[in-house]
Design a protein around this motif. Structure first.
Motif, PDB file in Angstrom:
ATOM      1  N   ILE A   3     -48.460   0.094  -2.503  1.00  0.00           N
ATOM      2  CA  ILE A   3     -48.559  -1.033  -1.577  1.00  0.00           C
ATOM      3  C   ILE A   3     -47.144  -1.480  -1.231  1.00  0.00           C
ATOM      4  CG2 ILE A   3     -49.396  -3.389  -1.251  1.00  0.00           C
ATOM      5  CD1 ILE A   3     -51.407  -2.796  -3.566  1.00  0.00           C
ATOM      6  N   PHE A   4     -46.889  -1.650   0.066  1.00  0.00           N
ATOM      7  CA  PHE A   4     -45.593  -2.121   0.550  1.00  0.00           C
ATOM      8  C   PHE A   4     -45.833  -3.368   1.390  1.00  0.00           C
ATOM      9  CE2 PHE A   4     -45.395   2.433  -0.037  1.00  0.00           C
ATOM     10  CZ  PHE A   4     -44.210   2.604  -0.749  1.00  0.00           C
ATOM     11  N   ILE A   5     -45.065  -4.420   1.149  1.00  0.00           N
ATOM     12  CA  ILE A   5     -45.210  -5.692   1.868  1.00  0.00           C
ATOM     13  C   ILE A   5     -43.892  -5.995   2.569  1.00  0.00           C
ATOM     14  CG2 ILE A   5     -45.809  -8.136   1.668  1.00  0.00           C
ATOM     15  CD1 ILE A   5     -48.042  -6.459   0.533  1.00  0.00           C
ATOM     16  N   SER A   6     -43.913  -6.163   3.887  1.00  0.00           N
ATOM     17  CA  SER A   6     -42.684  -6.488   4.622  1.00  0.00           C
ATOM     18  C   SER A   6     -42.278  -7.934   4.356  1.00  0.00           C
ATOM     19  CB  SER A   6     -42.875  -6.271   6.128  1.00  0.00           C
ATOM     20  OG  SER A   6     -43.674  -7.298   6.678  1.00  0.00           O
ATOM     21  N   SER A   7     -41.025  -8.261   4.635  1.00  0.00           N
ATOM     22  CA  SER A   7     -40.556  -9.638   4.440  1.00  0.00           C
ATOM     23  C   SER A   7     -41.277 -10.598   5.389  1.00  0.00           C
ATOM     24  CB  SER A   7     -39.041  -9.724   4.616  1.00  0.00           C
ATOM     25  OG  SER A   7     -38.666  -9.260   5.888  1.00  0.00           O
ATOM     26  N   ASP A   8     -41.584 -10.145   6.613  1.00  0.00           N
ATOM     27  CA  ASP A   8     -42.350 -10.990   7.548  1.00  0.00           C
ATOM     28  C   ASP A   8     -43.748 -11.269   7.009  1.00  0.00           C
ATOM     29  OD1 ASP A   8     -40.239 -11.101   9.313  1.00  0.00           O
ATOM     30  OD2 ASP A   8     -41.027  -9.539  10.638  1.00  0.00           O
ATOM     31  N   ALA A   9     -44.354 -10.255   6.402  1.00  0.00           N
ATOM     32  CA  ALA A   9     -45.683 -10.442   5.819  1.00  0.00           C
ATOM     33  C   ALA A   9     -45.616 -11.417   4.645  1.00  0.00           C
ATOM     34  CB  ALA A   9     -46.271  -9.108   5.390  1.00  0.00           C
ATOM     35  N   MET A  10     -44.540 -11.350   3.862  1.00  0.00           N
ATOM     36  CA  MET A  10     -44.388 -12.293   2.753  1.00  0.00           C
ATOM     37  C   MET A  10     -44.338 -13.726   3.289  1.00  0.00           C
ATOM     38  SD  MET A  10     -44.628 -10.991  -0.198  1.00  0.00           S
ATOM     39  CE  MET A  10     -44.154 -12.448  -1.120  1.00  0.00           C
ATOM     40  N   GLU A  11     -43.617 -13.943   4.376  1.00  0.00           N
ATOM     41  CA  GLU A  11     -43.581 -15.279   4.987  1.00  0.00           C
ATOM     42  C   GLU A  11     -44.981 -15.721   5.394  1.00  0.00           C
ATOM     43  OE1 GLU A  11     -40.668 -15.883   8.076  1.00  0.00           O
ATOM     44  OE2 GLU A  11     -39.219 -14.599   7.029  1.00  0.00           O
ATOM     45  N   TRP A  12     -45.769 -14.777   5.950  1.00  0.00           N
ATOM     46  CA  TRP A  12     -47.143 -15.075   6.353  1.00  0.00           C
ATOM     47  C   TRP A  12     -47.963 -15.499   5.129  1.00  0.00           C
ATOM     48  CZ3 TRP A  12     -52.102 -13.750   5.297  1.00  0.00           C
ATOM     49  CH2 TRP A  12     -53.074 -14.084   6.238  1.00  0.00           C
ATOM     50  N   PHE A  13     -47.857 -14.751   4.039  1.00  0.00           N
ATOM     51  CA  PHE A  13     -48.614 -15.092   2.823  1.00  0.00           C
ATOM     52  C   PHE A  13     -48.231 -16.476   2.309  1.00  0.00           C
ATOM     53  CE2 PHE A  13     -49.240 -10.438   2.529  1.00  0.00           C
ATOM     54  CZ  PHE A  13     -50.627 -10.432   2.412  1.00  0.00           C
ATOM     55  N   HIS A  14     -46.959 -16.799   2.344  1.00  0.00           N
ATOM     56  CA  HIS A  14     -46.522 -18.127   1.903  1.00  0.00           C
ATOM     57  C   HIS A  14     -47.091 -19.218   2.821  1.00  0.00           C
ATOM     58  CE1 HIS A  14     -43.876 -16.912  -1.317  1.00  0.00           C
ATOM     59  NE2 HIS A  14     -43.186 -16.118  -0.514  1.00  0.00           N
ATOM     60  N   GLY A  15     -47.029 -18.999   4.123  1.00  0.00           N
ATOM     61  CA  GLY A  15     -47.470 -20.018   5.075  1.00  0.00           C
ATOM     62  C   GLY A  15     -48.969 -20.104   5.246  1.00  0.00           C
ATOM     63  N   GLU A  16     -49.632 -18.988   5.471  1.00  0.00           N
ATOM     64  CA  GLU A  16     -51.062 -18.992   5.793  1.00  0.00           C
ATOM     65  C   GLU A  16     -51.962 -19.052   4.564  1.00  0.00           C
ATOM     66  OE1 GLU A  16     -52.343 -19.255   8.903  1.00  0.00           O
ATOM     67  OE2 GLU A  16     -50.276 -19.384   9.599  1.00  0.00           O
ATOM     68  N   MET A  17     -51.569 -18.388   3.488  1.00  0.00           N
ATOM     69  CA  MET A  17     -52.399 -18.381   2.276  1.00  0.00           C
ATOM     70  C   MET A  17     -51.831 -19.293   1.190  1.00  0.00           C
ATOM     71  SD  MET A  17     -53.729 -14.454   1.904  1.00  0.00           S
ATOM     72  CE  MET A  17     -54.969 -14.875   0.673  1.00  0.00           C
ATOM     73  N   GLU A  18     -50.716 -19.961   1.516  1.00  0.00           N
ATOM     74  CA  GLU A  18     -50.057 -20.854   0.566  1.00  0.00           C
ATOM     75  C   GLU A  18     -49.805 -20.159  -0.774  1.00  0.00           C
ATOM     76  OE1 GLU A  18     -52.377 -24.462   0.492  1.00  0.00           O
ATOM     77  OE2 GLU A  18     -51.863 -24.914   2.580  1.00  0.00           O
ATOM     78  N   ALA A  19     -49.385 -18.898  -0.703  1.00  0.00           N
ATOM     79  CA  ALA A  19     -49.105 -18.111  -1.902  1.00  0.00           C
ATOM     80  C   ALA A  19     -47.865 -18.642  -2.600  1.00  0.00           C
ATOM     81  CB  ALA A  19     -48.916 -16.644  -1.522  1.00  0.00           C
TER      82      ALA A  19
END
Length: 97
Positions: A3-19
């Protein structure tokens, strides 16, 4: 599989899923939609507790995983999680391992 997660996707997880630190996020096969690897199935994502993970990656103290029971969906592909910049949504790219 990996599994590979881009830095943009990490921002999405923090913002949208409140990870946050210590969260565990699961990618799973769900009935409905379609994907480049399966008709009638698409990829879902949710906060969940691992039971029998077959693939994991830890980024910024957040673990992303796929359960053994969902590995069939990937059909030998690695998962790349990116962002569709036009829709500001997660985009999944599957590459043969």
């Amino acid at each position: 599989m990996k599994i590979f997660i881009s830095s943009d996707a990490m921002e999405w997880f923090h913002g949208e899923m409140e990870a946050t630190n210590g969260d565990t996020i699961r990618f799973y096969a769900r009935y409905g939609g379609s994907s480049p690897v399966h008709d009638a199935f698409s990829l879902g994502v949710t906060k969940d507790t691992p039971f029998e993970p077959s693939a994991t990656v830890q980024i910024e103290h957040i673990m992303f995983f796929v359960e053994e029971r969902d590995e069939w969906y990937f059909d030998g592909h690695d998962l790349y999680v990116e962002i569709d910049s036009k829709l500001n949504e997660l985009a999944y790219v599957y590459k043969k391992a």
